[in-house]
Scaffold this motif. Structure first.
Motif, short mmCIF file in Angstrom:
data_model
loop_
_atom_site.label_atom_id
_atom_site.label_comp_id
_atom_site.label_asym_id
_atom_site.label_seq_id
_atom_site.Cartn_x
_atom_site.Cartn_y
_atom_site.Cartn_z
N ILE A 1 -6.68 -0.47 1.71
CA ILE A 1 -6.33 -1.31 2.88
C ILE A 1 -4.84 -1.21 3.28
N ARG B 1 -3.24 1.69 3.11
CA ARG B 1 -3.15 2.92 3.66
C ARG B 1 -3.57 2.83 5.11
N GLY B 2 -4.65 2.03 5.23
CA GLY B 2 -5.12 1.98 6.75
C GLY B 2 -4.33 1.05 7.57
N GLU C 1 -1.29 3.40 8.33
CA GLU C 1 -1.64 4.51 9.29
C GLU C 1 -1.77 4.00 10.85
N ARG C 2 -2.46 2.92 10.75
CA ARG C 2 -2.58 2.35 12.08
C ARG C 2 -1.40 2.16 12.96
#
Length: 100
Positions: free
Chosen positions: A51, A53-54, A57-58
């Protein structure tokens, strides 16, 4: 925390057992746990870093881990530095805000 050009880098380090080199990227995969045995002593689902990382990156950043067995692990991530808005007073830190 460190500012490097237009990025801000955050790091969190521990002095735990470390993560084997071959597992450093895998810890960011959903449901992956370094110690997935029935006798593991730590709880968790293996979703937190996936979560994270998501989210990072977003927001245009990157996240990674470095580790040395027996010495601990450092989790680090970068985000783009915010551009200050002139003429506005920043909101106080959450700890200083009143409750409603």
């Amino acid at each position: 925390m460190a500012v490097d050009g237009d990025e801000v880098r955050f790091e969190v380090a521990d002095s735990g057992p470390g993560i084997p080199t071959g597992q450093l990227e895998k810890v960011f995969e959903p449901f992956h746990q370094v110690d997935g045995s029935d006798t593991r002593q730590q709880g968790g689902t293996g979703l937190g870093l996936a979560i994270s990382r998501g989210l990072v990156e977003r927001h245009g950043g990157r996240i990674w881990a470095t580790s040395e067995q027996g010495e601990g692990t450092t989790m680090a991530f970068t985000l783009r530095a915010a551009t200050p808005v002139t003429g506005r007073t920043p909101a106080p830190p959450i700890s200083q805000r009143g409750t409603r």
